[in-house]
Scaffold this motif. Structure first.
Motif, PDB file in Angstrom:
ATOM      1  N   LEU A   1       8.367  -2.634 -26.464  1.00 11.54           N
ATOM      2  CA  LEU A   1       7.522  -1.445 -26.524  1.00 11.54           C
ATOM      3  C   LEU A   1       6.181  -1.759 -27.187  1.00 11.54           C
ATOM      4  N   GLU A   2       6.225  -2.595 -28.217  1.00  7.64           N
ATOM      5  CA  GLU A   2       4.973  -3.011 -28.864  1.00  7.64           C
ATOM      6  C   GLU A   2       4.102  -3.817 -27.901  1.00  7.64           C
ATOM      7  N   GLN A   3       4.718  -4.700 -27.126  1.00  3.96           N
ATOM      8  CA  GLN A   3       3.971  -5.462 -26.129  1.00  3.96           C
ATOM      9  C   GLN A   3       3.364  -4.543 -25.072  1.00  3.96           C
ATOM     10  N   ALA A   4       4.146  -3.530 -24.649  1.00  4.49           N
ATOM     11  CA  ALA A   4       3.638  -2.595 -23.645  1.00  4.49           C
ATOM     12  C   ALA A   4       2.449  -1.802 -24.182  1.00  4.49           C
ATOM     13  N   LEU A   5       2.501  -1.421 -25.448  1.00  5.98           N
ATOM     14  CA  LEU A   5       1.383  -0.703 -26.061  1.00  5.98           C
ATOM     15  C   LEU A   5       0.133  -1.571 -26.098  1.00  5.98           C
ATOM     16  N   ASN A   6       0.287  -2.830 -26.501  1.00  7.46           N
ATOM     17  CA  ASN A   6      -0.863  -3.741 -26.565  1.00  7.46           C
ATOM     18  C   ASN A   6      -1.465  -3.973 -25.185  1.00  7.46           C
ATOM     19  N   LYS A   7      -0.612  -4.154 -24.180  1.00  9.49           N
ATOM     20  CA  LYS A   7      -1.104  -4.388 -22.829  1.00  9.49           C
ATOM     21  C   LYS A   7      -1.809  -3.152 -22.286  1.00  9.49           C
ATOM     22  N   ALA A   8      -1.225  -1.967 -22.522  1.00 15.17           N
ATOM     23  CA  ALA A   8      -1.840  -0.730 -22.030  1.00 15.17           C
ATOM     24  C   ALA A   8      -3.197  -0.491 -22.684  1.00 15.17           C
ATOM     25  N   ASN A   9      -3.307  -0.785 -23.973  1.00 12.22           N
ATOM     26  CA  ASN A   9      -4.594  -0.611 -24.664  1.00 12.22           C
ATOM     27  C   ASN A   9      -5.626  -1.629 -24.191  1.00 12.22           C
ATOM     28  N   ARG A  10      -5.155  -2.838 -23.907  1.00  8.56           N
ATOM     29  CA  ARG A  10      -6.062  -3.904 -23.499  1.00  8.56           C
ATOM     30  C   ARG A  10      -6.545  -3.720 -22.071  1.00  8.56           C
ATOM     31  N   GLU A  11      -5.640  -3.316 -21.178  1.00  4.80           N
ATOM     32  CA  GLU A  11      -5.969  -3.220 -19.759  1.00  4.80           C
ATOM     33  C   GLU A  11      -6.200  -1.784 -19.294  1.00  4.80           C
ATOM     34  N   LYS A  12      -6.125  -0.825 -20.238  1.00  4.96           N
ATOM     35  CA  LYS A  12      -6.348   0.594 -19.911  1.00  4.96           C
ATOM     36  C   LYS A  12      -5.377   1.077 -18.837  1.00  4.96           C
ATOM     37  N   THR A  13      -4.100   0.723 -18.989  1.00  2.00           N
ATOM     38  CA  THR A  13      -3.058   1.150 -18.055  1.00  2.00           C
ATOM     39  C   THR A  13      -2.122   2.122 -18.769  1.00  2.00           C
ATOM     40  N   GLN A  14      -1.075   2.565 -18.068  1.00  2.00           N
ATOM     41  CA  GLN A  14      -0.117   3.491 -18.658  1.00  2.00           C
ATOM     42  C   GLN A  14       1.305   3.034 -18.333  1.00  2.00           C
ATOM     43  N   PHE A  15       2.254   3.541 -19.093  1.00  2.34           N
ATOM     44  CA  PHE A  15       3.667   3.247 -18.864  1.00  2.34           C
ATOM     45  C   PHE A  15       4.482   4.477 -19.264  1.00  2.34           C
ATOM     46  N   ALA A  16       5.722   4.491 -18.807  1.00  2.66           N
ATOM     47  CA  ALA A  16       6.621   5.612 -19.089  1.00  2.66           C
ATOM     48  C   ALA A  16       7.772   5.144 -19.956  1.00  2.66           C
ATOM     49  N   LEU A  17       8.174   6.002 -20.885  1.00  2.00           N
ATOM     50  CA  LEU A  17       9.344   5.761 -21.726  1.00  2.00           C
ATOM     51  C   LEU A  17      10.345   6.874 -21.437  1.00  2.00           C
ATOM     52  N   MET A  18      11.540   6.492 -20.951  1.00  4.64           N
ATOM     53  CA  MET A  18      12.563   7.475 -20.585  1.00  4.64           C
ATOM     54  C   MET A  18      13.749   7.363 -21.536  1.00  4.64           C
TER      55      MET A  18
END
Length: 700
Positions: A280-297
């Motif tokens: 989840l921490e990696q996903a946050l860093n990637k989303a902030n860096r690449e301006k993308t989004q992800f879902a947490l279910m």
């Protein structure tokens, strides 16, 4: 020209030395190739020295095998020089085959020229060390042949050494065969070169050098010693390296297993909470860096607890594995599916838009909704999902998890078996539940829990036989709360154990107070939760409460629900038998709602059955519920058990149950729950004191 002859034994020795030197060369190549750093340099120069001495010794012994009509002597300087040339050529050969991952033909040919030239130089320098006059005359045809043999033999040696440097199952046998070929090639080059030498008829030794009479023995012994020691050290090092490799492999496997245990769930092999937090921490860093989004279910199985209680933990575990496999089959792309514990799962998924998350959630819900065939049972569960999308639904991992969990509970409250996206309004309910959970931890210390008592009447309408105590929570701000508002939370967090122990102690304390008030024949019954019933110190807890409040064991009745008793029938029989041997009575509560085996029911040391209110609420003559209740009463009477019917709210129900033969009735028609201080206000309170009983049921 002088006639030359060769000593057969010495020739054989020279060929064997050549083969041994060749085997040493191949082994040294393997040692250098498998080593690194300074160790590789040691093997390179040490192995090159041993190889060079071995090859030089073969040529020198071959020269000593030649017999002439004069005693030959050798120039020490040229003799040593020929040995140095052999050592340098050997070091070059080892370096060539071990310094590159590939050996193209051009590099092989160049190496063969250098190595062959070194061997030729060594041989003819050694021949020049012979001290006699006049000098040797040469047959240049044979000289050319010896040079050609040296070049071909060097190329073959380099190719064999390169291809046999890596160890595998048959490498030793291949090296032995290759050393025979190489040894014969080296010997062929030497004796071809010897054939090129012609000694004039009047040649005579100068007697100024080293005499050859004892030199052959010394060279042979020293060379064999050097080669033997080198091979022995190499073999010991290879064995040690193999053992080290096995230990390193075992250690690596152990580390992988430890990492698997530390970062994955033991049952489903899915990532656990620790690994999920890292992903989840990696996903946050990637989303902030690449301006993308992800879902947490956040996902929870609906109906899993009922399956676990009814069929046992083994079936429940297999169901979790089946759910995991079915969900994994639906997943594609970059995702992390983790198990948080129990029946809770979390899915971390890369998406382009929220509709992608909705599509995946819908697929998972439909996949889990299909029946599971587990241990001869067809089990049905459903999936409730809450979805939080980053960055709109949370700024960090904790907020995302909290909001996804809140959305999941919203799904459950709206009928389950579906999915819901998080909305800010959901936080109000989630925070309210969280605050209630925190308050529950303090409820015991703040003495906020209460026991209310509902009268139990001898059918049809009296006298009073006893009471059933119902647990309540006097919340400081929310008022009086029924158990449905907080007991599921207490079971989930484990607080039910302390609450259940408090109920046992408080019931015994109240019973002691009533005994001192003049009611020594009353008894108390405590309904045990499933979690509390599984505690290893249950018998000790009951014993301490009875001893502390001076209550005879026969005046305490423990009520266990049918589902709890049938979760592990053998263990239930053992626990209840141990308790009843002390004198404590046992009652089977909510009978008719579980999956009882009559064989185990007969073995349970119970004295009473309680018909669940679900059958009484809709009870009418000639209905299905009437048939079920009639069967339960008949079964209890055949087993010599008393029958208690709860939830009586109409006169028709009262009359029908009395006609069937129920011993005890309770419900709002006869009397509502009251606090202990108002017990004396009930009508017929003092009737039938000797037969009366007090029942405490914290799970209602």
């Amino acid at each position: 020209m002088l006639v030359t002859s060769y000593d057969s034994f010495t020739v054989i020795v020279s060929i064997l030395v050549a083969m041994l030197a060749s085997f040493t060369a191949l082994d040294m190549a393997g040692r250098v190739a498998s080593s690194t750093g300074k160790v590789a340099l040691v093997w390179l120069f040490g192995g090159g020295f041993a190889m060079g001495v071995g090859i030089w010794a073969m040529h020198f012994i071959g020269m000593l095998s030649m017999s002439l009509d004069m005693v030959m002597s050798y120039d020490p300087t040229l003799t040593v020089t020929s040995m140095v040339v052999a050592v340098l050529a050997s070091v070059f050969a080892l370096w060539l085959v071990c310094s590159t991952p590939t050996l193209p033909w051009l590099r092989l040919c160049g190496g063969a020229v250098v190595l062959g030239s070194g061997v030729v130089a060594m041989h003819y320098t050694g021949m020049a060390a012979l001290m006699f006059t006049p000098g040797i005359t040469w047959n240049w045809g044979w000289v050319a042949a010896s040079v050609a043999i040296a070049l071909v033999a060097s190329g073959a040696a380099l190719w064999l050494a390169f291809n046999l440097r890596e160890g595998h199952g048959r490498v030793t046998a291949l090296r032995l065969g290759a050393s025979v070929v190489m040894g014969c090639a080296i010997a062929g080059m030497h004796y071809t070169g010897m054939a090129a030498a012609n000694f004039p008829m009047h040649s005579h030794a100068t007697h100024m050098g080293v005499n050859s009479n004892w030199l052959a023995v010394v060279v042979t012994v020293v060379t064999l010693a050097i080669l033997g020691i080198t091979l022995l050290v190499s073999m010991l090092d290879a064995r040690l390296q193999a053992r080290t490799s096995i230990l390193a492999h075992s250690l690596a496997e152990a580390n992988r297993e430890l990492a698997q245990l530390a970062l994955h769930d033991n049952l489903t092999r899915l990532p656990n909470r620790i690994l999920l937090e890292d992903r989840l921490e990696q996903a946050l860093n990637k989303a902030n860096r690449e301006k993308t989004q992800f879902a947490l279910m956040f996902m929870d199985l609906d109906g899993f607890k009922a399956v676990n209680d009814a069929f046992g933990h083994h079936v429940g575990d297999n169901l979790l594995i089946g759910v995991t496999e079915r969900m994994t089959e639906q997943m594609k792309g970059h995702y992390t599916l983790a198990r948080m514990g129990g029946d809770e799962f979390v899915l971390l998924l890369e998406i382009d838009e929220p509709n992608d998350a909705a599509a995946v959630a819908d697929t998972l819900v439909k996949a889990v909704d299909r029946p599971f065939d587990i241990s001869r049972y067809e089990l049905v569960v459903s999936l409730s999902i809450g979805i939080a999308v980053y960055p709109g639904d949370g700024k960090d991992d904790r907020e995302l998890m909290f909001n996804a969990d809140a959305a999941m509970y919203h799904t459950k409250n709206n009928g389950r078996n579906g999915y819901t996206f998080f909305q800010p309004s959901m936080n109000t309910l989630a925070q309210s539940q969280l605050q209630l959970n925190n308050d529950l931890w303090q409820a015991l210390d703040n003495e906020e829990l209460r026991l209310f008592y509902q009268p139990k009447y001898c059918a049809p309408s009296g006298p009073i036989l006893g009471f059933e105590a119902l647990l309540r929570w006097q919340h400081p701000s929310r008022g009086l709360l029924a158990p449905d508002a907080f007991l599921p939370m207490a079971e989930k967090t484990g607080m039910i154990i302390n609450i259940g122990n408090w109920v046992i102690n408080e019931a015994c304390r109240q019973l002691r107070a009533w005994h001192l008030q003049g009611h020594p024949h009353w008894s108390v019954a405590v309904n045990l939760s499933a979690v509390q019933f599984e505690q290893s110190n249950l018998v000790e807890t009951v014993t301490e409460a009875l001893t502390q409040h001076q209550i005879p064991a026969e005046l305490l009745t423990l009520e266990v629900t049918e589902t709890t008793a049938m979760r592990d029938p053998e263990e239930s029989v053992r626990i209840l038998t141990e308790l009843t041997n002390m004198g404590v009575k046992a009652s089977i509560d909510d009978f008719g709602t579980g999956y009882s085996s009559l064989l185990y029911l007969k073995r349970l040391p119970a004295s009473e059955l309680k018909i669940d209110r679900a059958f009484v609420n809709e009870l009418q003559a000639h209905s299905e519920d009437a048939t079920i209740v009639s069967a339960i009463v008949a079964l209890a009477q055949s087993l010599h058990l008393k029958v208690v019917a709860e939830g009586v709210e109409t006169q028709d129900q009262q009359a029908f149950l009395t006609g069937l033969g129920c011993d005890t009735l309770q419900g709002y028609l006869l009397g509502k729950p009251v606090p202990p201080e108002r017990i004396g206000e009930l009508p017929n309170f003092f009737a039938c004191e000797e037969e009366g009983e007090l029942a405490v049921e914290p799970m209602r």
